[in-house]
Scaffold this active site. Sequence first.
Site, PDB file in Angstrom:
ATOM      1  CE1 TYR A 113     -38.419  24.794   7.529  1.00 50.66           C
ATOM      2  CE2 TYR A 113     -37.737  25.549   9.704  1.00 50.66           C
ATOM      3  CZ  TYR A 113     -37.985  24.521   8.807  1.00 50.66           C
ATOM      4  OH  TYR A 113     -37.803  23.225   9.212  1.00 50.66           O
ATOM      5  CD  GLU A 205     -40.106  21.434   7.396  1.00 49.95           C
ATOM      6  OE1 GLU A 205     -38.887  21.521   7.610  1.00 49.95           O
ATOM      7  OE2 GLU A 205     -40.589  20.752   6.468  1.00 49.95           O
TER       8      GLU A 205
END
Length: 396
Positions: A113, A205
């Site tokens: 992530y 993101e």
Amino acid sequence: MKIHEFQAKEWLKQYGIPIQDGITVQDKAGIKSAIDKVAEELGSKAFIIKAQVHAGGRGKGGGVKFAANKEEALSLAHEILGMQLVTPQTGAEGRLVKKIMITEALDIDKEFYLAIALDRSKAMYSYIVSEAGGMDIEEVAQKTPEKIIRYSVNPAYGSALPAYQARLLAFRLRLDPKAQAFKDALKIFTKLYKLTLELDASLVEINPLVLTKAGRLIALDAKMNFDDNALYRQKQILAMRDLDEEDPDELAAQKYNLNFIKLKGNVGCMVNGAGLAMATMDIIKLKGGSPANFLDVGGTASSETVKNAFSIILADPNVKTILINIFGGIVRCDRVAQGVVDAQKSLARKVPIVLRLVGTNADIAKKIIDESGLSIISVQHLEEAANEAVQLANKG
């Protein structure tokens, strides 16, 4: 402002960040040719079909699917394009899928992530990284928060991410410093910071950032949010805006220069000033109610502005009553009162109104309300106003 995954990937690609590439389709007639093109240009024999909506959790909702061959890709693409996709972020009503992205399929070894977001409490951008990326990142954050690493970048260092900080982030992902992926990660972290600053992004993101079996680091998915106040200088970003993905009431409010956010409650709110609006919403909750919206009419509201605000609030069928809380400073109470009267007389839908007007020309406002002949509950204190509004909403 948000953009779609395929648009976010275009920006990543422009800044030299490797992506899972593909072709976007919004017409079922173009699906087959898009699949053929992905197979030909990217050399992919398997495919991923991805719904393009402004919501996370697409995979869990059935909006992201793997196809082992062209035939399966064709079938799944026809299934996803035009579906009503329900995810944890769309609510029960879901979102109509008007675009899909047909991408290459990659052999994945590990998922990470990676995000960079504006941390307003520190007035800095912060990297958020985890070696446990993928669809369950929310669960990772809840159950094993120690796996989520946050690292702020001091703007005093300039517009480039310091090399030592990029290395620190790569080590936090437990990448082998001797491997090519480690070097690739340094470039990705550095370029992501440059992209974020130059595009006035509030969030970028990449989830997941994948390590392929061939040892490549690739952005498999991407999400970007941008500062609305900077869009005047980000024309290319503004051109990517998809109005179909935005709430129509919020769009109408923008047209009238109203600050409006739709919520899920039943007490409509009309307030001047963001701080007072937040306080009004808080006290509604404290009294057992639920606000239907945030609406700040601003400091220069006219009677026409108030009338327009009414029409937007009443467009929500969940609204059972409206609480108007105005502190007359720059905006005059009599203007608001006249707007309330005009709205009540001209709009077809009627709900009970609780009115609190304090400040400039409050006495004139009271006279306007009293002489209107309308059934409006006028109160002096905010707590009393909230009590009345919640009780009326519960009765409705």
